[in-house]
Design a protein around this motif. Structure first.
Motif, PDB file in Angstrom:
ATOM      1  N   THR A 194       7.745   2.231  -1.141  1.00  0.00           N
ATOM      2  CA  THR A 194       9.090   1.745  -0.622  1.00  0.00           C
ATOM      3  C   THR A 194       8.891   1.432   0.742  1.00  0.00           C
ATOM      4  O   THR A 194       8.679   1.972   1.688  1.00  0.00           O
ATOM      5  CB  THR A 194      10.033   3.049  -1.006  1.00  0.00           C
ATOM      6  OG1 THR A 194      10.125   3.856  -2.286  1.00  0.00           O
ATOM      7  CG2 THR A 194      11.389   3.091  -0.525  1.00  0.00           C
ATOM      8  N   LEU A 195       9.786   0.303   0.895  1.00  0.00           N
ATOM      9  CA  LEU A 195       9.551  -0.683   1.891  1.00  0.00           C
ATOM     10  C   LEU A 195      10.922  -0.125   2.721  1.00  0.00           C
ATOM     11  O   LEU A 195      11.847  -0.783   2.347  1.00  0.00           O
ATOM     12  CB  LEU A 195       9.213  -2.308   1.986  1.00  0.00           C
ATOM     13  CG  LEU A 195       8.153  -2.519   1.734  1.00  0.00           C
ATOM     14  CD1 LEU A 195       7.758  -4.160   0.813  1.00  0.00           C
ATOM     15  CD2 LEU A 195       6.814  -1.512   2.122  1.00  0.00           C
ATOM     16  N   HIS A 196      11.091   0.195   4.120  1.00  0.00           N
ATOM     17  CA  HIS A 196      12.382   0.357   5.168  1.00  0.00           C
ATOM     18  C   HIS A 196      12.868  -0.787   5.762  1.00  0.00           C
ATOM     19  O   HIS A 196      11.346  -0.660   6.619  1.00  0.00           O
ATOM     20  CB  HIS A 196      11.952   1.858   5.619  1.00  0.00           C
ATOM     21  CG  HIS A 196      11.905   2.568   4.652  1.00  0.00           C
ATOM     22  ND1 HIS A 196      12.747   3.580   3.664  1.00  0.00           N
ATOM     23  CD2 HIS A 196      10.249   3.299   3.842  1.00  0.00           C
ATOM     24  CE1 HIS A 196      12.383   4.467   2.857  1.00  0.00           C
ATOM     25  NE2 HIS A 196      10.479   4.159   2.957  1.00  0.00           N
ATOM     26  N   PHE A 197      14.125  -1.365   5.695  1.00  0.00           N
ATOM     27  CA  PHE A 197      13.855  -1.631   6.777  1.00  0.00           C
ATOM     28  C   PHE A 197      16.088  -1.449   7.019  1.00  0.00           C
ATOM     29  O   PHE A 197      15.999  -0.570   6.462  1.00  0.00           O
ATOM     30  CB  PHE A 197      14.997  -3.297   6.077  1.00  0.00           C
ATOM     31  CG  PHE A 197      13.604  -4.327   5.567  1.00  0.00           C
ATOM     32  CD1 PHE A 197      12.283  -4.637   6.421  1.00  0.00           C
ATOM     33  CD2 PHE A 197      12.966  -3.701   4.237  1.00  0.00           C
ATOM     34  CE1 PHE A 197      10.890  -5.459   5.395  1.00  0.00           C
ATOM     35  CE2 PHE A 197      12.466  -4.222   3.041  1.00  0.00           C
ATOM     36  CZ  PHE A 197      10.545  -5.035   4.407  1.00  0.00           C
ATOM     37  N   LYS A 198      16.009  -1.853   8.246  1.00  0.00           N
ATOM     38  CA  LYS A 198      17.161  -0.874   8.950  1.00  0.00           C
ATOM     39  C   LYS A 198      18.349  -1.542   8.005  1.00  0.00           C
ATOM     40  O   LYS A 198      19.321  -0.611   7.858  1.00  0.00           O
ATOM     41  CB  LYS A 198      17.261  -2.039  10.298  1.00  0.00           C
ATOM     42  CG  LYS A 198      18.535  -1.294  10.813  1.00  0.00           C
ATOM     43  CD  LYS A 198      18.963  -2.347  12.144  1.00  0.00           C
ATOM     44  CE  LYS A 198      20.183  -1.552  13.156  1.00  0.00           C
ATOM     45  NZ  LYS A 198      20.255  -1.730  14.461  1.00  0.00           N
ATOM     46  N   LYS A 199      18.591  -2.168   7.384  1.00  0.00           N
ATOM     47  CA  LYS A 199      20.281  -2.266   6.212  1.00  0.00           C
ATOM     48  C   LYS A 199      19.726  -1.969   5.044  1.00  0.00           C
ATOM     49  O   LYS A 199      20.917  -2.190   4.586  1.00  0.00           O
ATOM     50  CB  LYS A 199      20.140  -3.402   6.237  1.00  0.00           C
ATOM     51  CG  LYS A 199      20.840  -3.786   7.645  1.00  0.00           C
ATOM     52  CD  LYS A 199      21.783  -5.046   7.586  1.00  0.00           C
ATOM     53  CE  LYS A 199      22.221  -5.811   9.426  1.00  0.00           C
ATOM     54  NZ  LYS A 199      22.814  -7.291   9.572  1.00  0.00           N
ATOM     55  N   ASN A 200      18.045  -1.641   4.747  1.00  0.00           N
ATOM     56  CA  ASN A 200      17.565  -1.545   2.819  1.00  0.00           C
ATOM     57  C   ASN A 200      17.049  -0.965   2.413  1.00  0.00           C
ATOM     58  O   ASN A 200      16.120  -1.579   3.550  1.00  0.00           O
ATOM     59  CB  ASN A 200      18.306  -2.780   1.841  1.00  0.00           C
ATOM     60  CG  ASN A 200      17.270  -3.817   2.372  1.00  0.00           C
ATOM     61  OD1 ASN A 200      17.186  -4.163   3.637  1.00  0.00           O
ATOM     62  ND2 ASN A 200      17.882  -4.729   1.326  1.00  0.00           N
ATOM     63  N   ASN A 201      16.114  -0.484   1.805  1.00  0.00           N
ATOM     64  CA  ASN A 201      14.971  -0.367   1.038  1.00  0.00           C
ATOM     65  C   ASN A 201      14.801  -0.986  -0.413  1.00  0.00           C
ATOM     66  O   ASN A 201      15.691  -1.759  -0.830  1.00  0.00           O
ATOM     67  CB  ASN A 201      15.132   1.281   1.464  1.00  0.00           C
ATOM     68  CG  ASN A 201      15.211   2.461   2.230  1.00  0.00           C
ATOM     69  OD1 ASN A 201      14.827   2.339   3.859  1.00  0.00           O
ATOM     70  ND2 ASN A 201      16.048   3.306   2.125  1.00  0.00           N
ATOM     71  N   VAL A 243       0.883  -1.022  -0.158  1.00  0.00           N
ATOM     72  CA  VAL A 243      -0.058  -0.076   0.046  1.00  0.00           C
ATOM     73  C   VAL A 243       1.336   1.567   0.316  1.00  0.00           C
ATOM     74  O   VAL A 243       1.619   1.297   0.796  1.00  0.00           O
ATOM     75  CB  VAL A 243      -1.016   0.171   1.585  1.00  0.00           C
ATOM     76  CG1 VAL A 243      -1.764   1.330   1.226  1.00  0.00           C
ATOM     77  CG2 VAL A 243      -1.652  -1.682   1.254  1.00  0.00           C
ATOM     78  N   GLU A 244       0.542   2.060  -0.884  1.00  0.00           N
ATOM     79  CA  GLU A 244       0.916   3.448  -0.928  1.00  0.00           C
ATOM     80  C   GLU A 244       0.791   4.299   0.110  1.00  0.00           C
ATOM     81  O   GLU A 244      -0.303   4.869   0.276  1.00  0.00           O
ATOM     82  CB  GLU A 244       1.796   4.104  -2.773  1.00  0.00           C
ATOM     83  CG  GLU A 244       2.596   5.062  -2.765  1.00  0.00           C
ATOM     84  CD  GLU A 244       3.322   4.573  -2.746  1.00  0.00           C
ATOM     85  OE1 GLU A 244       4.109   4.110  -1.173  1.00  0.00           O
ATOM     86  OE2 GLU A 244       4.630   6.094  -2.963  1.00  0.00           O
ATOM     87  N   TYR A 245       1.942   4.827   0.815  1.00  0.00           N
ATOM     88  CA  TYR A 245       1.152   6.270   2.279  1.00  0.00           C
ATOM     89  C   TYR A 245       1.938   7.783   0.956  1.00  0.00           C
ATOM     90  O   TYR A 245       3.280   7.772   1.579  1.00  0.00           O
ATOM     91  CB  TYR A 245       1.706   5.453   3.076  1.00  0.00           C
ATOM     92  CG  TYR A 245       1.295   6.635   4.342  1.00  0.00           C
ATOM     93  CD1 TYR A 245       0.660   6.916   4.700  1.00  0.00           C
ATOM     94  CD2 TYR A 245       2.474   6.979   5.357  1.00  0.00           C
ATOM     95  CE1 TYR A 245      -0.328   8.434   5.617  1.00  0.00           C
ATOM     96  CE2 TYR A 245       1.958   7.984   6.191  1.00  0.00           C
ATOM     97  CZ  TYR A 245       1.056   8.271   6.663  1.00  0.00           C
ATOM     98  OH  TYR A 245       0.580   9.136   7.289  1.00  0.00           O
ATOM     99  N   ARG A 246       1.275   8.296   1.304  1.00  0.00           N
ATOM    100  CA  ARG A 246       2.026   9.379   0.186  1.00  0.00           C
ATOM    101  C   ARG A 246       1.529  10.870   1.140  1.00  0.00           C
ATOM    102  O   ARG A 246       0.573  11.526   1.061  1.00  0.00           O
ATOM    103  CB  ARG A 246       1.083   9.758  -1.615  1.00  0.00           C
ATOM    104  CG  ARG A 246       2.554  10.636  -1.852  1.00  0.00           C
ATOM    105  CD  ARG A 246       1.969  10.527  -3.401  1.00  0.00           C
ATOM    106  NE  ARG A 246       2.574   9.310  -3.579  1.00  0.00           N
ATOM    107  CZ  ARG A 246       1.290   8.633  -5.162  1.00  0.00           C
ATOM    108  NH1 ARG A 246       0.444   9.512  -5.434  1.00  0.00           N
ATOM    109  NH2 ARG A 246       1.768   8.059  -6.005  1.00  0.00           N
TER     110      ARG A 246
END
Length: 303
Positions: A205-212, A192-195
């Motif tokens: 874009t899904l964000h993680f500690k080490k990468n996107n 789901v895109e949150y803008r």
């Protein structure tokens, strides 16, 4: 330095409030800018209130400054006494204007306010609960709670702690698309895109500690409540703070799909424009709110 009496200083104050500029008033009165600044600082010191928010680019009235302006106009015409402002910092009642994200306001602050009012029955709270970043000066807010990093040289921040932003999907979504085992599997999934204040993109874009990771999407939303509901409806993968997912995990409405991947952690902060002239009731509210947030948001202690 030009010597001014109180009425003259109040006239200068009203002119600055109306023109939103120290420099313009200095030109208008044919006085040095330092004289205008000194007149305002003298009033602030005398009545123990902060009248203007000041930056290198703008000047605007504080919440108290707006009330002071209306009273000063009346006094200039009728010479009414303004000494009541001097004791404001010691009063047990008053107004507090605060901005915070919608979900924190509806899920945490509002349910706790009845408990707060048992000890502070004379406080009026004005709540700005928008997902975009509330602007303290433009909206005359006393304090803002923000999730994420803040880079604003004019704001004073008080760090509360860090929260985990984890990745979730509904059971319906998993039945349809399957359960991704690793971020490399996301190429066959949707989010789901949150803008809010973001440039339009064809990918979420899904964000993680080490990468996107870039992921396709079908639905775009513009507030946190719609984002959560879209995830619960199975319209895509979502990433929300761990505290906001807790009940949905307990009720099996959401699934933590990447338990072995380190999530992104973001700070939660309280932001102010100035430390001076804070009434005691406001100081007490900030201490109470900070304790509530740390308790309810599953705060990680400054990792």
């Amino acid at each position: 330095m030009v010597c001014m009496d109180k009425i003259e200083r109040l006239k200068v104050f009203c002119l600055v409030a109306e023109n939103k500029s120290f420099s313009q008033v200095a030109k208008l009165l044919n006085l040095p800018r330092s004289t205008i600044t000194y007149a305002i600082q003298t009033l602030e010191k005398e009545y123990e209130v902060l009248l203007f928010y000041r930056t290198t680019r703008s000047v605007s009235l504080t919440h108290v400054g707006q009330d002071f302006y209306e009273e000063a106009q009346y006094l200039i015409k009728n010479l009414k006494d303004l000494n009541r402002f001097k004791t404001m910092s010691k009063k047990s009642g008053g107004k507090i204007s605060i901005g915070m994200p919608q979900r924190i306001a509806t899920q945490i602050l509002l349910p706790c306010l009845n408990e707060y009012y048992k000890n502070y029955p004379d406080i009026q709270i004005s709540l700005n609960s928008q997902d975009h970043y509330s602007h303290l000066m433009n909206e005359q807010l006393d304090c803002v709670v923000r999730v994420g990093n803040v880079q604003d040289e004019y704001l004073i921040s008080r760090n509360i702690g860090n929260v985990k932003i984890k990745t979730y999907a509904s059971p319906n979504y998993i039945d349809h698309y399957g359960l991704p085992r690793d971020v490399s599997d996301l190429e066959t999934h949707i989010a789901v895109e949150y803008r809010v204040g973001k440039i339009q993109s064809d990918l979420a874009t899904l964000h993680f500690k080490k990468n996107n990771v870039k992921v396709p999407y079908l639905v775009v939303v513009e507030n946190s409540e719609a984002y959560l509901q879209a995830g619960l409806a199975g319209l895509g993968i979502i990433q929300i703070p761990e505290y906001d997912a807790y009940l949905y995990l307990q009720n099996n409405h959401l699934v933590d799909i990447f338990q072995n991947i380190e999530p992104q952690e973001v700070p939660i902060q309280m932001l102010f424009l100035d430390r001076k002239y804070r009434p005691q009731y406001f100081q007490d509210f900030i201490v109470w709110l900070k304790d509530i947030l740390k308790q309810k948001l599953l705060i990680l202690e400054n990792l």
